[in-house]
Design a protein around this motif. Structure first.
Motif, PDB file in Angstrom:
ATOM      1  N   CYS A 156     106.751  85.185  -3.946  1.00  0.00           N
ATOM      2  CA  CYS A 156     105.692  85.893  -4.673  1.00  0.00           C
ATOM      3  C   CYS A 156     104.556  86.286  -3.723  1.00  0.00           C
ATOM      4  O   CYS A 156     104.579  85.971  -2.529  1.00  0.00           O
ATOM      5  N   LEU A 157     103.577  86.988  -4.257  1.00  0.00           N
ATOM      6  CA  LEU A 157     102.513  87.578  -3.440  1.00  0.00           C
ATOM      7  C   LEU A 157     101.251  86.736  -3.356  1.00  0.00           C
ATOM      8  O   LEU A 157     100.465  86.905  -2.434  1.00  0.00           O
ATOM      9  N   SER A 158     100.994  85.888  -4.321  1.00  0.00           N
ATOM     10  CA  SER A 158      99.753  85.129  -4.510  1.00  0.00           C
ATOM     11  C   SER A 158      98.761  85.970  -5.309  1.00  0.00           C
ATOM     12  O   SER A 158      98.786  87.216  -5.263  1.00  0.00           O
ATOM     13  N   ASP A 159      97.892  85.293  -6.018  1.00  0.00           N
ATOM     14  CA  ASP A 159      96.915  85.998  -6.854  1.00  0.00           C
ATOM     15  C   ASP A 159      95.971  86.850  -6.010  1.00  0.00           C
ATOM     16  O   ASP A 159      95.638  87.986  -6.369  1.00  0.00           O
ATOM     17  N   LYS A 160      95.555  86.327  -4.864  1.00  0.00           N
ATOM     18  CA  LYS A 160      94.636  87.072  -4.000  1.00  0.00           C
ATOM     19  C   LYS A 160      95.289  88.351  -3.485  1.00  0.00           C
ATOM     20  O   LYS A 160      94.673  89.420  -3.473  1.00  0.00           O
ATOM     21  N   GLN A 161      96.547  88.252  -3.049  1.00  0.00           N
ATOM     22  CA  GLN A 161      97.236  89.437  -2.527  1.00  0.00           C
ATOM     23  C   GLN A 161      97.508  90.453  -3.631  1.00  0.00           C
ATOM     24  O   GLN A 161      97.401  91.660  -3.401  1.00  0.00           O
ATOM     25  N   PHE A 162      97.849  89.967  -4.823  1.00  0.00           N
ATOM     26  CA  PHE A 162      98.101  90.888  -5.922  1.00  0.00           C
ATOM     27  C   PHE A 162      96.836  91.665  -6.283  1.00  0.00           C
ATOM     28  O   PHE A 162      96.885  92.879  -6.536  1.00  0.00           O
ATOM     29  N   THR A 163      95.706  90.990  -6.295  1.00  0.00           N
ATOM     30  CA  THR A 163      94.429  91.664  -6.551  1.00  0.00           C
ATOM     31  C   THR A 163      94.149  92.701  -5.477  1.00  0.00           C
ATOM     32  O   THR A 163      93.690  93.818  -5.762  1.00  0.00           O
ATOM     33  N   TRP A 164      94.425  92.337  -4.222  1.00  0.00           N
ATOM     34  CA  TRP A 164      94.257  93.286  -3.112  1.00  0.00           C
ATOM     35  C   TRP A 164      95.190  94.479  -3.284  1.00  0.00           C
ATOM     36  O   TRP A 164      94.771  95.637  -3.109  1.00  0.00           O
ATOM     37  N   LEU A 165      96.451  94.226  -3.618  1.00  0.00           N
ATOM     38  CA  LEU A 165      97.422  95.310  -3.792  1.00  0.00           C
ATOM     39  C   LEU A 165      96.969  96.265  -4.884  1.00  0.00           C
ATOM     40  O   LEU A 165      97.046  97.490  -4.725  1.00  0.00           O
ATOM     41  N   CYS A 193     114.322  90.026  -6.059  1.00  0.00           N
ATOM     42  CA  CYS A 193     114.331  88.742  -5.353  1.00  0.00           C
ATOM     43  C   CYS A 193     113.026  87.987  -5.573  1.00  0.00           C
ATOM     44  O   CYS A 193     112.858  86.897  -5.032  1.00  0.00           O
ATOM     45  N   SER A 194     112.098  88.559  -6.286  1.00  0.00           N
ATOM     46  CA  SER A 194     110.763  87.986  -6.386  1.00  0.00           C
ATOM     47  C   SER A 194     110.426  87.640  -7.831  1.00  0.00           C
ATOM     48  O   SER A 194     110.740  88.394  -8.753  1.00  0.00           O
ATOM     49  N   THR A 195     109.778  86.510  -8.021  1.00  0.00           N
ATOM     50  CA  THR A 195     109.311  86.152  -9.361  1.00  0.00           C
ATOM     51  C   THR A 195     108.167  87.060  -9.806  1.00  0.00           C
ATOM     52  O   THR A 195     107.772  87.025 -10.973  1.00  0.00           O
ATOM     53  N   ASP A 196     107.655  87.863  -8.885  1.00  0.00           N
ATOM     54  CA  ASP A 196     106.600  88.824  -9.210  1.00  0.00           C
ATOM     55  C   ASP A 196     107.137  90.196  -9.595  1.00  0.00           C
ATOM     56  O   ASP A 196     106.355  91.106  -9.856  1.00  0.00           O
ATOM     57  N   SER A 197     108.441  90.374  -9.588  1.00  0.00           N
ATOM     58  CA  SER A 197     108.996  91.725  -9.656  1.00  0.00           C
ATOM     59  C   SER A 197     108.542  92.494 -10.891  1.00  0.00           C
ATOM     60  O   SER A 197     108.129  93.661 -10.791  1.00  0.00           O
ATOM     61  N   GLU A 198     108.619  91.879 -12.055  1.00  0.00           N
ATOM     62  CA  GLU A 198     108.215  92.595 -13.269  1.00  0.00           C
ATOM     63  C   GLU A 198     106.735  92.938 -13.237  1.00  0.00           C
ATOM     64  O   GLU A 198     106.328  94.039 -13.621  1.00  0.00           O
ATOM     65  N   MET A 199     105.933  92.010 -12.761  1.00  0.00           N
ATOM     66  CA  MET A 199     104.493  92.231 -12.695  1.00  0.00           C
ATOM     67  C   MET A 199     104.151  93.350 -11.711  1.00  0.00           C
ATOM     68  O   MET A 199     103.275  94.192 -11.982  1.00  0.00           O
ATOM     69  N   VAL A 200     104.846  93.393 -10.578  1.00  0.00           N
ATOM     70  CA  VAL A 200     104.611  94.458  -9.610  1.00  0.00           C
ATOM     71  C   VAL A 200     105.034  95.803 -10.180  1.00  0.00           C
ATOM     72  O   VAL A 200     104.308  96.805 -10.056  1.00  0.00           O
ATOM     73  N   ARG A 201     106.194  95.851 -10.822  1.00  0.00           N
ATOM     74  CA  ARG A 201     106.628  97.124 -11.425  1.00  0.00           C
ATOM     75  C   ARG A 201     105.623  97.603 -12.477  1.00  0.00           C
ATOM     76  O   ARG A 201     105.316  98.804 -12.555  1.00  0.00           O
ATOM     77  N   ASN A 202     105.102  96.682 -13.270  1.00  0.00           N
ATOM     78  CA  ASN A 202     104.097  97.059 -14.270  1.00  0.00           C
ATOM     79  C   ASN A 202     102.838  97.618 -13.597  1.00  0.00           C
ATOM     80  O   ASN A 202     102.235  98.573 -14.094  1.00  0.00           O
ATOM     81  N   LEU A 203     102.459  97.014 -12.474  1.00  0.00           N
ATOM     82  CA  LEU A 203     101.296  97.515 -11.741  1.00  0.00           C
ATOM     83  C   LEU A 203     101.553  98.921 -11.202  1.00  0.00           C
ATOM     84  O   LEU A 203     100.693  99.806 -11.327  1.00  0.00           O
ATOM     85  N   LEU A 204     102.720  99.141 -10.620  1.00  0.00           N
ATOM     86  CA  LEU A 204     103.033 100.469 -10.077  1.00  0.00           C
ATOM     87  C   LEU A 204     103.019 101.520 -11.184  1.00  0.00           C
ATOM     88  O   LEU A 204     102.517 102.648 -10.990  1.00  0.00           O
ATOM     89  N   ASN A 205     103.538 101.155 -12.358  1.00  0.00           N
ATOM     90  CA  ASN A 205     103.520 102.086 -13.490  1.00  0.00           C
ATOM     91  C   ASN A 205     102.104 102.315 -13.991  1.00  0.00           C
ATOM     92  O   ASN A 205     101.751 103.425 -14.417  1.00  0.00           O
ATOM     93  N   GLU A 206     101.283 101.272 -13.954  1.00  0.00           N
ATOM     94  CA  GLU A 206      99.881 101.420 -14.373  1.00  0.00           C
ATOM     95  C   GLU A 206      99.149 102.406 -13.459  1.00  0.00           C
ATOM     96  O   GLU A 206      98.382 103.260 -13.926  1.00  0.00           O
ATOM     97  N   VAL A 207      99.378 102.284 -12.160  1.00  0.00           N
ATOM     98  CA  VAL A 207      98.748 103.195 -11.205  1.00  0.00           C
ATOM     99  C   VAL A 207      99.212 104.625 -11.449  1.00  0.00           C
ATOM    100  O   VAL A 207      98.406 105.573 -11.444  1.00  0.00           O
TER     101      VAL A 207
END
Length: 346
Positions: A156-165, A193-207
């Motif tokens: 995963c990315l960590s909360d700090k990195q996700f906020t940065w991303l 491969c990442s437990t963050d995958s759904e959350m990252v995809r949702n972020l990309l769609n939000e952007v």
């Protein structure tokens, strides 16, 4: 406008461990120069011992073609007692990248960054965090090839990195840049491969909901396979391993004593001492690995209208030895936890 570059991943260089050589890396750079690439990037697992491989690090950072290079952490970057203090400064030779620190400067403990090139923003993430039993995010440790066994939420990315991303992506949208997210672990729905995958995809769609067409691709390594999918107008693309065509977590003899591969000897400063053909069976990981004959890389061209052109290449199995049996991806190991977590989006 056209921007062309070369990507490779999972070279897994370490003398005596795998078959990859410095010549393989140089072949990738020579190929990049011939196809007009403006820079080269690797998506992790470049080397299984950075401090012990100055010959490879120098060939990468000080390549003869003079090309900028951009890399990121795979899960093997910290092997052989390597620390983030050693590895992070060796990811790129471009001193103008913007690191994920408060002021954008280099701090070895922060291994994610971005670079804007001709209207595109390339975002290099670090998918090497996991969650401690106390609920804290922890980066893979010195000398490791994965998260501590007691941790969950691997890759995963960590909360700090996700906020940065999130901030970097929305800033890119405001500036009219087209964004490409790079990672080692995959965020795709079909080969995550990442437990963050759904959350990252949702972020990309939000952007992209905020400004259509901002995020055009998410590209990863790690799988040692070819894969892609297009989801919500975003290309999710997996880069195959450069040399380790198949890795299985079981030992299975498959190369014969007469099968050889190139071995180049170097001294402690990375100066070449000689080269010879030696039996492949002398490699410590040979019974787990089937090797490609020539190193794979991919040429990618991006266009202002959002088009992405990908030109791959073919290779053969070394000595014609083809893996048999059920293919086991490194993403299917017990390292992956089903734990899902929600980062605070501010």
């Amino acid at each position: 406008m056209q921007l062309t570059f070369t990507i490779f991943s999972d070279l897994h260089y370490k003398k005596g461990m795998y078959a990859a050589t410095v010549d393989d890396l140089m072949e990738i750079f020579s190929r990049a120069e011939k196809n007009g690439s403006q820079f080269v990037m690797h998506l992790g697992d470049l080397c299984n011992d950075y401090s012990g491989s100055p010959e490879l690090v120098n060939a990468y950072l000080e390549n003869k073609q003079g090309l900028p290079v951009y890399g990121l952490y795979g899960n093997h970057e910290l092997e052989a007692n390597n620390s983030m203090e050693v590895v992070t400064p060796l990811l790129t030779n471009d001193k103008s990248v913007v690191w994920g620190t408060e002021d954008g400067s280099l701090d070895p403990k922060t291994a994610y960054y971005y670079k804007d090139i001709e209207g595109f923003r390339f975002i290099f993430t670090d998918s090497n965090y996991s969650i401690t039993p106390e609920g804290e995010f922890e980066h893979n440790r010195t000398g490791s090839w994965g998260p501590p066994s007691e941790n969950t939420g691997a890759n995963c990315l960590s909360d700090k990195q996700f906020t940065w991303l999130r901030a970097v992506l929305f800033d890119g949208a405001d500036k009219g840049l087209k964004c490409i997210v790079l990672s080692h672990a995959a965020f795709a729905e079909g080969f995550s491969c990442s437990t963050d995958s759904e959350m990252v995809r949702n972020l990309l769609n939000e952007v992209n909901g905020y400004k259509k067409g901002t995020v055009i691709a998410a590209i990863n390594g790690h799988w040692h396979a070819n894969a892609y999918e297009i989801k919500d107008d975003i290309l999710y693309f997996n880069i195959n391993s450069a040399k380790n065509g198949c890795w299985l977590p079981v030992k299975e003899p498959h190369y014969l004593p007469e099968h050889t591969s190139l071995f180049i000897d170097f001294d402690a400063e990375g100066r070449e001492q000689g080269r010879r053909q030696r039996p492949i069976n002398e490699l410590t990981m040979v019974q787990n690995t089937w090797f490609f004959d020539s190193p794979l890389s991919t040429q990618v061209s991006l266009y202002e209208n959002g088009e992405i052109h990908i030109e791959g290449m073919k290779t053969a199995w070394m000595h014609g030895i083809v893996p048999v049996g059920e293919r086991v991806s490194p993403c299917r190991t017990p390292l992956i936890s089903e734990v899902k977590h929600n980062y605070e989006q501010t």
